[in-house]
Design a protein around this motif. Structure first.
Motif, short mmCIF file in Angstrom:
data_model
loop_
_atom_site.label_atom_id
_atom_site.label_comp_id
_atom_site.label_asym_id
_atom_site.label_seq_id
_atom_site.Cartn_x
_atom_site.Cartn_y
_atom_site.Cartn_z
N UNK A 67 0.80 -1.28 -0.14
CA UNK A 67 -0.12 -0.04 0.01
C UNK A 67 0.65 1.09 0.09
N UNK A 68 0.61 2.18 -1.01
CA UNK A 68 1.65 3.32 -1.13
C UNK A 68 0.81 4.36 -0.35
N UNK A 69 1.24 4.93 0.63
CA UNK A 69 0.59 6.00 1.49
C UNK A 69 0.78 7.42 0.91
N UNK A 70 -0.30 8.08 1.15
CA UNK A 70 -0.20 9.54 0.65
C UNK A 70 0.09 10.48 1.66
N UNK A 71 0.69 11.46 1.42
CA UNK A 71 1.26 12.55 2.53
C UNK A 71 -0.22 13.21 2.92
N UNK A 72 -1.05 13.31 2.20
CA UNK A 72 -2.22 14.31 2.75
C UNK A 72 -2.99 13.55 3.77
N UNK A 73 -3.07 12.44 3.84
CA UNK A 73 -3.91 11.73 4.80
C UNK A 73 -3.24 10.95 5.82
N UNK A 74 -4.11 10.29 6.68
CA UNK A 74 -3.23 9.35 7.64
C UNK A 74 -3.38 7.78 7.36
N UNK A 75 -2.45 7.28 7.38
CA UNK A 75 -2.29 5.74 6.75
C UNK A 75 -1.44 4.85 7.42
N UNK A 76 -1.46 3.86 7.48
CA UNK A 76 -0.55 2.77 8.05
C UNK A 76 0.24 2.46 6.61
N UNK A 126 8.95 3.49 6.87
CA UNK A 126 7.92 4.22 7.20
C UNK A 126 6.76 3.22 7.84
N UNK A 127 6.22 3.57 8.85
CA UNK A 127 4.95 3.14 9.41
C UNK A 127 3.63 3.75 9.56
N UNK A 128 3.72 5.06 9.81
CA UNK A 128 2.51 5.50 9.67
C UNK A 128 2.70 7.08 9.26
N UNK A 129 1.75 7.68 8.67
CA UNK A 129 1.93 9.25 8.63
C UNK A 129 0.63 9.77 8.39
#
Length: 726
Positions: free
Chosen positions: A140-149, A184-187
């Motif tokens: 899963x490729x997280x996006x900086x705009x939201x919160x995601x694992x 990266x774990x979460x952002x």
């Protein structure tokens, strides 16, 4: 009976004044109409005044009781808050432990699922199990705009690639990409608030890695870009849930001693995810490091030595005993209290439990004493040293002069004792003395300057020397058993503090041009207070003498000039006539004054009625000179010996030279006899008294005064001359 009536009248008056429809104007009008006279009004006024005083006392008592209850309630709330925080921490740990239990069963379940998927694939050509397998491997490729694992890509390479892609959007954090094994774990986006007033500060974005938390600020000019703000290691980070208090909600606090930051999530769900993932990541990091320490501390097997049978070419003659390889002693760091030591130190520092923190450090040092220092021990030492530095900074802040100084020297004992236990004896001594110097300076500045100089000096000496005595006793208590260098530092500090006291003393006593008697009394008071320090073995009398010698010398010189000018003025108006005091009371008063000056045989110079067979000038000179000597002896110390002696000689010379000059110039036999009588009084009575009193006050005779007394004439000139040579 009268008392009962009085009590009933007071209660009736109280009920009347407390009634809802009470009107003061109407009440006074009715009272004035019903009263018989002024006496009734006065009595009624006294009853109302007594009732007012009673009401005021009741109000004070109620306020005091409410204040005590408020203090007790605040203390209980503080205790409950601490207990609730500990309970929340325990519940979070229990929840994490319960959630980690199913993970232990995951390998067995995965094996069973794999077998089912294999059979299903053979039969159906790939079904739901295959799709689940593919979905589990997809990153899963997280996006900086939201919160995601971060589900992480396939392997460490995918995780590193995901972190690199995200951190390219953050300016000033290139150094993070060089850390191996970091991912990266979460952002997610957050809003930071000010801790004291809960005012919104800025929008930030948090990047949680497996070993640290990166906080980046939002750049409004460049959409989707951030600037590096701070980086916090997870092992030094504490997470606290902030209770919702509308409109402030969905917040949590990060504690990074000695600072803290408050962030607000978008909603309650994201806040919960932040709290959970932070705790999980911290636990995973702690577990990983614990395993590394166990592996490093695990004993290694002995090296394989080839047997003799396998080596046919080895000669039997070379059969020498092999030297056993010395194995490095291992240190067991797997104990629970050692694993939790850094976090326990953080908790103790945050809760200001300085004694508990130092006890933990002493326990660790005692355990590691005489043990080797393999890499795991060095790593633990590094973590502990960072906490020691933080603890030292807090203790230093406790002793800073910016803190409240009202507690006195005992208020510093806690911080000083812990610094000494940490091996910071020199720093503790320096900070303690700096704190007490600020306290003494503040106490002197807050002292109100009185109109009467002596009253102010009494207060100044009491405040200063009491503070100095308390500081010395507290210093002896805190630094007993330490090196002697601390005591030298205290003596230097006491010298500096005495200089501060003398500055305030001189401004009030000498700069204001007080009389010599007032200055002498003030110096006497200061010396008496200074001698009290001798009870603890601290003698600062020589310091106060050295600091005051210049001012006292100036005061003696100034007062000497005043006496000389007054004597010369009286000499210019001298008529050489006997004194007529007019009344027996005035004569008796003069006898008492001369007796207090030390002139015991003054009776032989008194005549009939109220006459005195001496000149007014000589009598006034005697009183003024003896007064100067008495006040000067109160100011005396060895450094002023010659100053006082020379001043006395100059004053006496003015009088005796005038007598010599008058004897040479006077032609009238009667007046000449009268002048000789005054000269005899000076040489045979006044000068011996001055010499004796000087010797009593100083402790040794003065040769200059002896020569002055033994000389029949101070200046020998031509008898026909009418001038006097000085």
């Amino acid at each position: 009976m009268a008392m009962a009536m009085s009590d009933s009248g007071a209660s009736r008056l109280r009920r009347q004044l407390e009634s809802g429809g009470f009107e003061a104007r109407l009440y006074v009008k009715q009272l004035s109409q019903q009263s018989d006279g002024d006496r009734d009004l006065q009595e009624h006024r006294q009853r109302i005044q007594a009732l007012a005083e009673e009401t005021a006392q009741n109000l004070k008592r109620n306020v005091y009781q409410n204040y005590r209850q408020f203090i007790e309630t605040a203390r209980e709330i503080s205790y409950l808050e601490s207990e609730m925080y500990q309970l929340s921490h325990l519940l979070t740990e229990q929840k994490s432990s319960l959630e980690s239990i199913p993970l232990t069963l995951l390998p067995a379940a995965a094996a069973a699922a794999g077998a089912a998927a294999a059979s299903g694939g053979e039969e159906g050509g790939g079904g739901a199990g295959g799709r689940d397998h593919l979905r589990g491997q997809a990153g899963f490729f997280p996006t900086p705009g939201g919160a995601s694992r971060d589900g992480a890509g396939p392997g460490e390479e995918g995780k590193q690639r995901t972190l690199t892609t995200l951190l390219e959007k953050v300016e000033g954090c290139r150094h993070l990409l060089e850390t191996p094994g970091q991912y990266l774990v979460y952002n997610g986006d957050l809003v930071e608030y000010e801790a004291d007033h809960m005012a919104q500060l800025q929008r930030v974005h948090g990047f949680l890695m497996n070993d640290c938390l990166l906080v980046a600020t939002w750049l409004p000019q460049r959409r989707g870009m951030y600037r590096y703000n701070a980086l916090y290691p997870l092992d030094g980070l504490a997470v606290v849930n902030v209770k919702d208090n509308p409109p402030m909600k969905d917040m949590f606090k990060l504690l990074m001693f000695p600072e803290s930051r408050i962030f607000q999530a978008e909603n309650a769900k994201i806040k919960r995810e932040w709290l959970e993932v932070l705790e999980e990541t911290k636990r995973a990091l702690s577990e990983k490091r614990r395993r590394e320490q166990e592996e490093a501390a695990a004993p290694r097997g002995p090296p394989q030595v080839p047997s003799k049978a396998s080596n046919p070419f080895e000669d039997e003659e070379d059969d020498e005993p092999a030297v056993p390889e010395v194995e490095e002693e291992k240190v067991d760091l797997s104990m629970e209290w050692i694993q939790e030591l850094p976090e326990d130190l953080d908790v103790c520092i945050a809760q200001r439990d300085f004694e508990g923190a130092v006890d933990l450090l002493d326990k660790l040092n005692h355990y590691l004493e005489d043990k080797p220092s393999p890499p795991p021990v060095k790593e633990l030492r590094a973590k502990v040293d960072e906490r020691v530095r933080q603890l030292t900074e807090v203790l230093v802040f406790e002793l800073s002069p910016d803190r409240s100084l009202r507690g006195g020297p005992k208020a510093t004992r806690r911080a000083v004792s812990q610094l000494i236990r940490l091996g910071q004896c020199t720093k503790a001594c320096e900070l303690f003395l700096r704190n007490r110097a600020a306290a003494v300076h503040t106490a002197i500045r807050q002292l109100r300057i009185e109109g009467a100089t002596l009253l102010y000096i009494h207060k100044l000496c009491h405040v200063f020397f009491t503070s100095l005595l308390e500081t010395a006793r507290e210093f002896e208590t805190d630094f007993a058993g330490t090196d002697s260098g601390c005591y030298s530092a205290f003596v230097v500090w006491a010298r500096s503090a005495m200089g501060m006291f003398v500055d305030a003393f001189s401004k009030q006593v000498f700069d204001s041009k007080e009389s010599l008697s007032t200055a002498a009394e003030c110096v006497k008071v200061a010396k008496e207070h200074c001698q009290q320090l001798g009870d603890i073995g601290l003698d600062l009398t020589f310091i106060i003498h050295a600091l005051l010698v210049k001012d006292i010398q100036g005061a003696l010189h100034s007062y000497k000039e005043i006496i000389i000018e007054a004597t010369k003025h009286r000499n210019s108006e001298e008529m050489w006539r006997r004194m007529n005091l007019m009344t027996p009371e005035a004569l008796g008063k003069l006898k008492e004054e001369m007796k207090s000056c030390g002139v015991r045989n003054f009776e032989q110079y008194t005549g009939d009625d109220c006459w005195v067979n001496l000149s007014y000038t000589v009598v006034a000179f005697t009183k003024q000179t003896m007064g100067f000597l008495e006040e000067a002896l109160k100011l005396y110390f060895p450094e002023l010996h010659m100053v006082l002696l020379e001043s006395l000689v100059e004053i006496i010379l003015v009088a005796v030279q005038h007598v010599d000059y008058s004897l040479r110039c006077e032609q009238d036999p009667e007046k000449k006899a009268f002048i000789r009588q005054n000269a005899s009084f000076l040489y045979e009575t006044v000068l011996p008294v001055v010499e004796k009193r000087f010797e009593e006050g100083v402790g040794k005779p003065a040769k200059q005064l002896q020569d002055l007394r033994n000389a029949s004439r101070l200046i020998r000139v031509n008898p026909e001359s009418t001038t006097s040579v000085v």
